[in-house]
Motif scaffolding. Structure first.
Motif, PDB file in Angstrom:
ATOM      1  N   GLU A 207       0.867  -1.177   0.075  1.00 57.61           N
ATOM      2  CA  GLU A 207      -0.022  -0.020   0.011  1.00 57.61           C
ATOM      3  C   GLU A 207       0.746   1.236  -0.115  1.00 57.61           C
ATOM      4  N   LYS A 208       1.969   1.290   0.886  1.00 52.77           N
ATOM      5  CA  LYS A 208       2.760   2.307   0.892  1.00 52.77           C
ATOM      6  C   LYS A 208       3.540   2.642  -0.466  1.00 52.77           C
ATOM      7  N   ILE A 209       4.173   1.309  -1.241  1.00 52.47           N
ATOM      8  CA  ILE A 209       4.886   1.697  -2.486  1.00 52.47           C
ATOM      9  C   ILE A 209       3.725   2.203  -3.348  1.00 52.47           C
ATOM     10  N   ASN A 210       2.543   1.673  -3.403  1.00 61.34           N
ATOM     11  CA  ASN A 210       1.661   2.134  -4.469  1.00 61.34           C
ATOM     12  C   ASN A 210       1.295   3.609  -4.183  1.00 61.34           C
ATOM     13  N   ARG A 211       1.279   4.218  -3.097  1.00 65.10           N
ATOM     14  CA  ARG A 211       0.824   5.449  -2.598  1.00 65.10           C
ATOM     15  C   ARG A 211       1.942   6.324  -3.071  1.00 65.10           C
ATOM     16  N   VAL A 212       3.282   6.062  -2.695  1.00 58.50           N
ATOM     17  CA  VAL A 212       4.330   6.641  -3.108  1.00 58.50           C
ATOM     18  C   VAL A 212       4.667   6.850  -4.705  1.00 58.50           C
ATOM     19  N   ILE A 213       4.518   5.745  -5.487  1.00 56.12           N
ATOM     20  CA  ILE A 213       4.657   5.710  -6.897  1.00 56.12           C
ATOM     21  C   ILE A 213       3.335   6.452  -7.533  1.00 56.12           C
ATOM     22  N   ILE A 217       3.707   9.625 -10.238  1.00 56.47           N
ATOM     23  CA  ILE A 217       3.086   9.314 -11.649  1.00 56.47           C
ATOM     24  C   ILE A 217       1.887   8.891 -11.543  1.00 56.47           C
ATOM     25  N   LYS A 218       1.188   9.736 -12.230  1.00 54.17           N
ATOM     26  CA  LYS A 218      -0.481   9.556 -12.147  1.00 54.17           C
ATOM     27  C   LYS A 218      -0.694   8.253 -12.917  1.00 54.17           C
ATOM     28  N   GLY A 219      -1.623   7.348 -12.304  1.00 54.10           N
ATOM     29  CA  GLY A 219      -2.197   6.222 -12.709  1.00 54.10           C
ATOM     30  C   GLY A 219      -1.211   4.958 -12.484  1.00 54.10           C
ATOM     31  N   ALA A 220      -0.156   5.301 -11.841  1.00 56.74           N
ATOM     32  CA  ALA A 220       0.908   4.154 -11.404  1.00 56.74           C
ATOM     33  C   ALA A 220       0.606   3.602 -10.074  1.00 56.74           C
ATOM     34  N   PRO A 221       1.061   2.342  -9.927  1.00 56.51           N
ATOM     35  CA  PRO A 221       1.363   1.444 -11.041  1.00 56.51           C
ATOM     36  C   PRO A 221       0.575   0.963 -12.053  1.00 56.51           C
ATOM     37  N   HIS A 222       0.850   0.780 -13.477  1.00 56.71           N
ATOM     38  CA  HIS A 222      -0.036   0.941 -14.457  1.00 56.71           C
ATOM     39  C   HIS A 222      -0.471  -0.707 -14.763  1.00 56.71           C
ATOM     40  N   GLU A 223       0.638  -1.633 -14.051  1.00 53.97           N
ATOM     41  CA  GLU A 223       0.311  -3.085 -14.052  1.00 53.97           C
ATOM     42  C   GLU A 223       0.863  -3.360 -12.464  1.00 53.97           C
ATOM     43  N   THR A 224       0.049  -4.194 -12.001  1.00 55.88           N
ATOM     44  CA  THR A 224       0.529  -5.213 -10.746  1.00 55.88           C
ATOM     45  C   THR A 224       0.544  -6.695 -11.195  1.00 55.88           C
ATOM     46  N   GLN A 239      -2.338 -18.768  -3.316  1.00 57.01           N
ATOM     47  CA  GLN A 239      -1.458 -17.674  -3.135  1.00 57.01           C
ATOM     48  C   GLN A 239      -2.298 -16.394  -3.863  1.00 57.01           C
ATOM     49  N   ALA A 240      -2.560 -16.890  -5.009  1.00 56.94           N
ATOM     50  CA  ALA A 240      -3.430 -15.853  -5.843  1.00 56.94           C
ATOM     51  C   ALA A 240      -4.467 -15.207  -5.112  1.00 56.94           C
ATOM     52  N   GLU A 241      -5.301 -15.843  -4.375  1.00 54.85           N
ATOM     53  CA  GLU A 241      -6.474 -15.397  -3.636  1.00 54.85           C
ATOM     54  C   GLU A 241      -5.968 -14.752  -2.434  1.00 54.85           C
ATOM     55  N   LEU A 242      -4.649 -14.929  -1.716  1.00 57.55           N
ATOM     56  CA  LEU A 242      -4.341 -14.137  -0.862  1.00 57.55           C
ATOM     57  C   LEU A 242      -3.538 -12.690  -1.264  1.00 57.55           C
ATOM     58  N   PHE A 243      -2.787 -12.857  -2.366  1.00 61.18           N
ATOM     59  CA  PHE A 243      -2.235 -11.487  -2.747  1.00 61.18           C
ATOM     60  C   PHE A 243      -3.304 -10.764  -3.482  1.00 61.18           C
ATOM     61  N   THR A 244      -4.249 -11.163  -3.773  1.00 61.61           N
ATOM     62  CA  THR A 244      -5.453 -10.170  -4.364  1.00 61.61           C
ATOM     63  C   THR A 244      -6.068  -9.242  -3.235  1.00 61.61           C
ATOM     64  N   LYS A 245      -6.111  -9.894  -2.033  1.00 64.77           N
ATOM     65  CA  LYS A 245      -6.344  -9.113  -0.851  1.00 64.77           C
ATOM     66  C   LYS A 245      -5.231  -8.046  -0.318  1.00 64.77           C
ATOM     67  N   ALA A 246      -4.133  -8.174  -0.688  1.00 64.84           N
ATOM     68  CA  ALA A 246      -3.057  -7.421  -0.434  1.00 64.84           C
ATOM     69  C   ALA A 246      -2.922  -6.467  -1.397  1.00 64.84           C
ATOM     70  N   ALA A 247      -3.207  -6.770  -2.624  1.00 68.51           N
ATOM     71  CA  ALA A 247      -2.779  -5.686  -3.791  1.00 68.51           C
ATOM     72  C   ALA A 247      -4.027  -5.904  -4.831  1.00 68.51           C
ATOM     73  N   PRO A 248      -4.192  -4.629  -5.602  1.00 66.27           N
ATOM     74  CA  PRO A 248      -5.033  -4.843  -6.905  1.00 66.27           C
ATOM     75  C   PRO A 248      -4.141  -5.524  -7.922  1.00 66.27           C
TER      76      PRO A 248
END
Length: 304
Positions: A207-213, A217-224, A239-248
């Motif tokens: 969340e912190k990395i997402n906020r910072v970038i 840069i508008k719209g970043a990250p463009h892909e996760t 794993q995919a199910e768990l990560f989708t809860k942590a990041a979009p």
């Protein structure tokens, strides 16, 4: 050998596990009856397609029988290929890019899935397309991850933004974004730590990395992109199910497809989680990571 041939060869074990079993079923039965359908269901589950996706496919098969689209066991393989292609083609598989300035790709995944290697191969792929690429070593939890990314940087001729082990990953991401803008790069690839056992920390970190970038840069990250190891089968879906809860998550990279009989997990990920598979890896070399093409995958899976 072209990539389709590599994909076909890479899916040998999965094909043996799934389509060859279906082939044997077809030969063994003159008619489609409940025993035949039970064995088909078992074959799909054992190929790591997943229970939920197997149910979806079995429902389609039963409808196909009612509608006379499947009149005999021989009709089953082409029918399943069509159904699986339709599942894999749903949604959008293309990579999103920035309208102006650097495109930022955030790469996440558990340690051991091939995350850092994937970033190196993506850097090589885009460099091969004439793109100006920059790497960021924001997996500061492991010194080995920083060293590994730097090794890929040297191999591909791509510069790496790094701090010392134990540094704040968001600070690395911030410096990388600033450098990407200043150097007018086309693509910034950010490596991140993969510690699912401390999910709350991981979530806060991402969340912190997402906020910072996103601020820089508008719209970043463009892909996760989430990197998953195909050899782990159904664990990859967990794993995919768990990560989708942590990041979009915007897309999945599935590695090590050439070393597994569990390639059916590609279908399960798309069907159950509705996350597009954007890249697949079918070997060790740099050229063996390529954009995912649904029709090619299904064709290679059912190739005779």
């Amino acid at each position: 050998m072209g990539f389709f041939d590599k994909l076909k060869k890479g899916l040998d074990k999965t094909r043996e596990n799934l389509t060859n079993k279906i082939e044997k079923l077809v030969i063994g039965y003159a008619d489609i009856d409940e025993d035949f359908l039970e064995e088909l269901e078992e074959a799909l589950i054992l190929a790591d397609v997943g229970i939920q996706t197997t149910e979806t496919l079995m429902e389609a098969v039963r409808k196909g029988i009612k509608k006379k689209e499947i009149k005999s066991p021989e009709d089953l393989k082409p029918f399943l290929q069509k159904e699986i292609t339709a599942i894999l083609e749903k949604g959008e598989n293309t990579m999103h890019t920035a309208e102006a300035g650097p495109t930022v790709l955030l790469v996440i995944g558990v340690n051991g899935a091939g995350k850092t290697t994937t970033i190196g191969k993506l850097a090589a792929y885009y460099r091969g397309q004439g793109k100006n690429v920059l790497l960021a070593a924001a997996d500061t939890f492991r010194a080995a991850a920083i060293d590994q990314l730097e090794a890929w940087g040297r191999r591909t001729g791509v510069p790496v933004i790094r701090h010392d082990e134990g540094s704040d990953p968001a600070a690395v991401a911030f410096d990388a974004v600033k450098a990407a803008v200043a150097r007018k790069v086309d693509l910034l690839l950010i490596d991140t730590a993969g510690r699912l056992q401390t999910k709350s920390n991981l979530m806060q970190e991402l969340e912190k990395i997402n906020r910072v970038i996103g601020r820089e840069i508008k719209g970043a990250p463009h892909e996760t992109l989430l990197v998953l190891d195909a050899t782990t089968g159904q664990n990859a879906i967990s794993q995919a199910e768990l990560f989708t809860k942590a990041a979009p998550i915007t897309g999945v990279v599935l590695t090590k497809l050439d070393g597994t009989a569990k390639g059916g997990v590609v279908i399960g990920i798309k069907s159950q989680l509705a996350i597009p598979v954007k890249w697949i890896g079918v070997g060790e070399s740099v050229e063996d990571l390529r954009p995912f093409v649904a029709q090619d995958f299904a064709k290679a899976l059912f190739a005779g």
